[in-house]
Design a protein around this motif. Structure first.
Motif, PDB file in Angstrom:
ATOM      1  N   GLY A  98     -15.780 -26.170 -31.001  1.00 45.79           N
ATOM      2  CA  GLY A  98     -14.690 -27.148 -30.949  1.00 45.79           C
ATOM      3  C   GLY A  98     -14.251 -27.417 -29.523  1.00 45.79           C
ATOM      4  O   GLY A  98     -14.491 -26.611 -28.621  1.00 45.79           O
ATOM      5  N   ALA A  99     -13.617 -28.567 -29.327  1.00 50.71           N
ATOM      6  CA  ALA A  99     -13.162 -28.975 -27.996  1.00 50.71           C
ATOM      7  C   ALA A  99     -11.766 -28.426 -27.709  1.00 50.71           C
ATOM      8  O   ALA A  99     -10.965 -28.230 -28.614  1.00 50.71           O
ATOM      9  N   VAL A 100     -11.486 -28.203 -26.423  1.00 51.39           N
ATOM     10  CA  VAL A 100     -10.200 -27.639 -26.012  1.00 51.39           C
ATOM     11  C   VAL A 100      -9.256 -28.758 -25.572  1.00 51.39           C
ATOM     12  O   VAL A 100      -9.621 -29.581 -24.738  1.00 51.39           O
ATOM     13  N   PRO A 101      -8.048 -28.813 -26.149  1.00 52.47           N
ATOM     14  CA  PRO A 101      -7.070 -29.792 -25.654  1.00 52.47           C
ATOM     15  C   PRO A 101      -6.411 -29.255 -24.382  1.00 52.47           C
ATOM     16  O   PRO A 101      -5.486 -28.445 -24.427  1.00 52.47           O
ATOM     17  N   GLU A 138      -4.603 -29.675 -14.198  1.00 53.96           N
ATOM     18  CA  GLU A 138      -5.789 -30.236 -14.839  1.00 53.96           C
ATOM     19  C   GLU A 138      -6.619 -31.026 -13.834  1.00 53.96           C
ATOM     20  O   GLU A 138      -7.834 -30.904 -13.773  1.00 53.96           O
ATOM     21  N   THR A 161     -14.257 -31.379 -20.125  1.00 60.03           N
ATOM     22  CA  THR A 161     -14.050 -31.037 -21.527  1.00 60.03           C
ATOM     23  C   THR A 161     -14.684 -29.685 -21.788  1.00 60.03           C
ATOM     24  O   THR A 161     -15.866 -29.480 -21.506  1.00 60.03           O
ATOM     25  N   LEU A 200     -12.444 -30.509 -35.269  1.00 58.32           N
ATOM     26  CA  LEU A 200     -13.353 -30.460 -34.120  1.00 58.32           C
ATOM     27  C   LEU A 200     -12.704 -29.834 -32.896  1.00 58.32           C
ATOM     28  O   LEU A 200     -13.238 -29.872 -31.793  1.00 58.32           O
ATOM     29  N   ALA A 203     -11.170 -26.607 -30.692  1.00 59.77           N
ATOM     30  CA  ALA A 203     -11.494 -25.199 -30.500  1.00 59.77           C
ATOM     31  C   ALA A 203     -10.588 -24.326 -31.369  1.00 59.77           C
ATOM     32  O   ALA A 203      -9.389 -24.577 -31.452  1.00 59.77           O
ATOM     33  N   PHE A 234     -15.727 -26.535 -24.381  1.00 56.64           N
ATOM     34  CA  PHE A 234     -16.091 -26.291 -25.766  1.00 56.64           C
ATOM     35  C   PHE A 234     -16.115 -24.792 -26.032  1.00 56.64           C
ATOM     36  O   PHE A 234     -16.660 -24.026 -25.238  1.00 56.64           O
ATOM     37  N   ARG A 265      -4.318 -30.339 -22.234  1.00 53.39           N
ATOM     38  CA  ARG A 265      -2.889 -30.522 -22.015  1.00 53.39           C
ATOM     39  C   ARG A 265      -2.047 -29.414 -22.635  1.00 53.39           C
ATOM     40  O   ARG A 265      -0.891 -29.226 -22.261  1.00 53.39           O
TER      41      ARG A 265
END
Lengths: 364, 415
Positions: free
Chosen positions: B328-331, B341, B316, A237, A239, B318, B333
């Motif tokens: 998908g989600a972006v981390p 941030e 968040t 899930l 990116a 995407f 960090r």
């Protein structure tokens, strides 16, 4: 002139606060952060590390027995000891600061990294000159390396064949990895039982580097780690991912991933509520929030979300998480955790006035 | 500033803030300013230290002031998330220092070339600093004249109770009335202090007020060297005799006068007029934008809005592959440090910059024509969090500019 000014200004200020409908004198901001720190330290953090210390000691004993006599019974006992220690490990995971912040990273980063590198581990085992303490690799050590060494997807028989004659190197590697875990956990526990408890409970400031800020920031980062590394990444899930990556779940070889996630999130909830390891409710962030402006609304909102997350995690099919990682239940739990991030992160730090960075910085 | 620069280096911020991050948020129109490799970056800071020493000693003064202005401003322009009003103030003052003869007495330059010695300077060379300081205080005061600051005592109602552990005075911060008192006192102080400083009779009292005010803010908030900077700068309002009394070696022999070349004088004057006109007008640009200034932050920076609001967000992002439809989600960090941030997650223009960075990054990683969406939940002055921007908009397709940002959602009124 100046006097006149002062009087006018006092009159104005008093008049204004009198007509605002909030209570004028004391609003309940007299919250004592000291009680929160004492409660969390004495009833949650210290008992959790003490439990982990005991479980790791048992892990070492069973491991030594297994190394001496590598049979099915002893492997079974070793695996049980590892499961108990690992479950205890995730319950300490949110407290990755102070003595748990080791020279090469937090104890979670150093001793809990997953996935491990099977290639590197096998190379190290075959290299007689290998010295673990001289290596900086996180994916060749820690709890998940122990797991890899004592479990196999092909069953226990496959593990036992690895510990036949001529397996001294593998046995030594297992021993070294466990010793490193034990040394560190012993040190952390000793520090908490001694001077660090005083350091932690005697400073009630909210600035960067203060105990409450360390606890809070570690709590948030740990929560995000559950979401990002235990669900998002293996489920594909994140990116840029094109599919799920089931081998990236935590505890892939033993298959206890889901149990660990449940225990881990339960600890997150305990910190927020101020519940002790034994389940007794005390002073936590919930009470702290209820004492500040706008906090009650956030408490209600967070509690509702946390309940939703709990039922979503409970709905994930039992069995190996790696088999169900692509399920809609996993992505549903992940989405809920994502929604709740703002409650734990920006909203909470903003209302409590806790510094969100680990280091101090200029501001204006 | 010597102290501040050394502090910045000693705290390791050169590395963590300027060298380590994978991307930098830039100022609109200054995207071409890039950080240098690590070694060079330390070189720049070394140069800054030398320039500070030069200014203090009055040694190669003009070279030193120009060097300091350039190196300081350069390091500030690298990343907008470290923007601070007092860094802006330092840049402005450094710029003004270039034009004035602050090396004509008690300086190494005078010792080197005695003919430079002069004990009188034209009034404008001191006036411009007074004007500069006046602008800072007065605009900071004006900015505090808003209903949240004065009527709700926000954000002090949030900030002060967190400080109850301060020795001696800590207990007063649990009372709500303290927040009101401090809010009003702060507003009145900022608005009127320059007036009292200018009037000789109230000057000493006013200066005591300045010191008390800045000491309090230093105790209460993490604002680094700013209180010290202002407390010292304000001394310029005192007369020359006062300053010389501070220097035991002071000798008040008069003589010599400063006469810049006529042609230069015209250019300098024109320059300074533009310089100050910009500062007086630029803060008002927010009036051209619709919506709540604190919420949208369109026209917020460079306006002496100092410690005005408690705002925080969680963002968040995407990334959607437009070919496969996979999202998908972006981390965060992985790309940003804590400060970046935190700042990004509440400021629309930075959210947009980050979105553009992500679009490029993931396109390179093989995502086909990435679509970038963001769910940004922001809390302002203890209001429950709400969405800051439209979560459906593809931020990758939007360009930044001075125009109204239509993709910012309206702030809902508190219930």
């Amino acid at each position: 002139m100046r006097k006149y000014f002062v009087i006018m200004f006092f009159a104005l200020a008093c008049g204004l606060s009198a007509c605002s409908n909030n209570d004028v004198a004391v609003n309940d901001n007299g919250f004592d952060r000291g009680t929160l720190l004492v409660n969390v330290a004495d009833n949650l953090i210290i008992p959790s590390f003490q439990d982990l210390k005991a479980k790791v000691a048992a892990l070492e004993t069973t491991s030594n027995t297994f190394i001496a006599t590598s049979d099915a019974t002893n492997l079974d006992a070793l695996q049980s000891a590892w499961e108990a220690a690992m479950t205890s490990f995730v319950k300490c995971s949110p407290f990755a600061f102070g003595p748990a912040d080791l020279p090469l990273g937090t104890f979670v980063e150093v001793l809990g990294t997953f996935p491990i590198s099977t290639t590197k581990i096998e190379t190290n085992i075959n290299n007689t000159g290998f010295n673990l303490s001289a290596s900086f690799d996180r994916d060749v050590r820690g709890m998940m390396t122990v797991e890899y060494l004592i479990y196999s997807l092909n069953g226990d028989a496959a593990v036992l064949t690895n510990y036949g004659t001529g397996s001294d190197n593998r046995k030594n590697y297992l021993k070294t990895v466990i010793t490193e875990i034990k040394t560190n956990i012993d040190n952390i526990t000793t520090a908490w039982e001694g001077a660090y408890r005083t350091t932690f409970t005697s400073n009630t400031e909210t600035s960067a580097g203060s105990p409450i800020s360390l606890l809070y920031n570690s709590f948030v980062k740990d929560y995000e780690n559950i979401k990002n590394f235990k669900l998002e990444l293996p489920a594909g899930l994140q990116a840029g991912q094109t599919s799920a990556e089931p081998t990236k779940v935590e505890a892939y070889y033993s298959g206890i991933s889901l149990t660990l996630i449940k225990e881990h999130f339960a600890t997150t909830e305990k910190i927020w509520l101020g519940t002790g390891l034994n389940g007794t409710d005390g002073i936590g962030f919930e009470e702290y929030l209820n004492a500040v402006e706008g906090g009650a609304a956030l408490v209600t909102q967070t509690k509702a979300k946390v309940a939703e997350i709990n039922s979503a995690i409970a709905a994930i099919p039992a069995g190996r998480l790696s088999d169900n990682i692509g399920s809609t239940q996993v992505s549903a739990a992940h989405t809920l955790m994502q929604d709740n991030t703002a409650n734990f992160k920006s909203s909470m730090s903003s209302l409590l006035g806790i510094s969100i960075t680990f280091s101090d910085n200029d501001g204006d | 500033m010597l102290y501040s620069t050394i502090r910045f280096i000693a705290k390791g911020w050169v590395y963590t803030h300027l060298v380590a991050p994978k991307l930098h948020f830039t100022y609109f129109g200054f995207a071409w300013i890039k950080p240098l490799p690590e070694v060079w970056m330390y070189g720049v800071f070394g140069l800054m230290v030398l320039a500070c020493v030069g200014i203090i000693l009055g040694c190669f003064y003009r070279v030193a002031t120009i060097t300091f202005f350039l190196t300081f401003t350069y390091t500030e322009l690298i990343d907008i998330t470290y923007y601070l009003n007092h860094y802006y103030f330092v840049s402005l003052v450094a710029f003004l220092l270039i034009f004035v003869p602050a090396n004509r007495a008690f300086s190494v330059d005078v010792r080197r070339k005695p003919h430079l010695q002069q004990n009188e300077v034209p009034a404008w060379t001191i006036g411009i600093f007074k004007l500069q300081i006046a602008i800072v205080y007065f605009y900071a005061g004006l900015a505090k004249m808003n209903s949240e600051w004065l009527l709700d005592a926000m954000p002090l109602t949030i900030w002060l109770p967190a400080k109850t552990s301060l020795p001696v005075i800590g207990f007063i911060f649990k009372y709500k009335i303290t927040a009101y008192l401090f809010s009003w006192a702060g507003m009145l102080f900022d608005t009127f202090i320059v007036g009292f400083l200018l009037w000789r009779k109230t000057r000493i009292l006013a200066y005591v007020a300045v010191v008390v005010f800045h000491t309090l803010t230093a105790l209460l908030f993490q604002i680094g060297v700013f209180p010290l900077v202002m407390s010292c700068c304000v001394l310029i309002f005192f007369s020359a005799e006062f300053h010389e009394r501070l220097i035991p070696l002071g000798n008040a022999c008069l003589g010599g006068h400063y006469a810049p070349l006529k042609s230069w004088r015209k250019v300098t004057t024109a320059f300074l007029v533009v310089f100050f006109a910009f500062q007086v007008l630029f803060p008002w640009r927010y009036l051209l934008y619709k919506g709540n200034l604190f919420w949208t932050e369109e026209g917020y920076r460079f306006s002496w809005r100092v410690m005005l609001m408690e705002k925080a967000g969680t963002a968040t992002f995407f990334i959607k592959d437009t070919k496969t439809g996979r999202e998908g989600a972006v981390p965060n960090r992985q790309f940003l440090n804590d400060v970046q941030e935190k700042q990004m997650a509440m400021q629309p223009d930075l959210i947009l910059q980050y979105a553009h960075f992500l679009k490029k990054h993931y396109a390179k990683k093989g995502v086909t024509n990435p679509e970038v969406r963001a769910k940004v939940q922001v809390t302002l002055n203890a209001r429950p969090s709400q969405l800051l921007i439209d979560p459906q908009v593809d931020l990758g397709k939007i360009q930044d500019g001075w125009k109204q940002k239509y993709w910012i959602l309206k702030m809902k009124k508190a219930q």
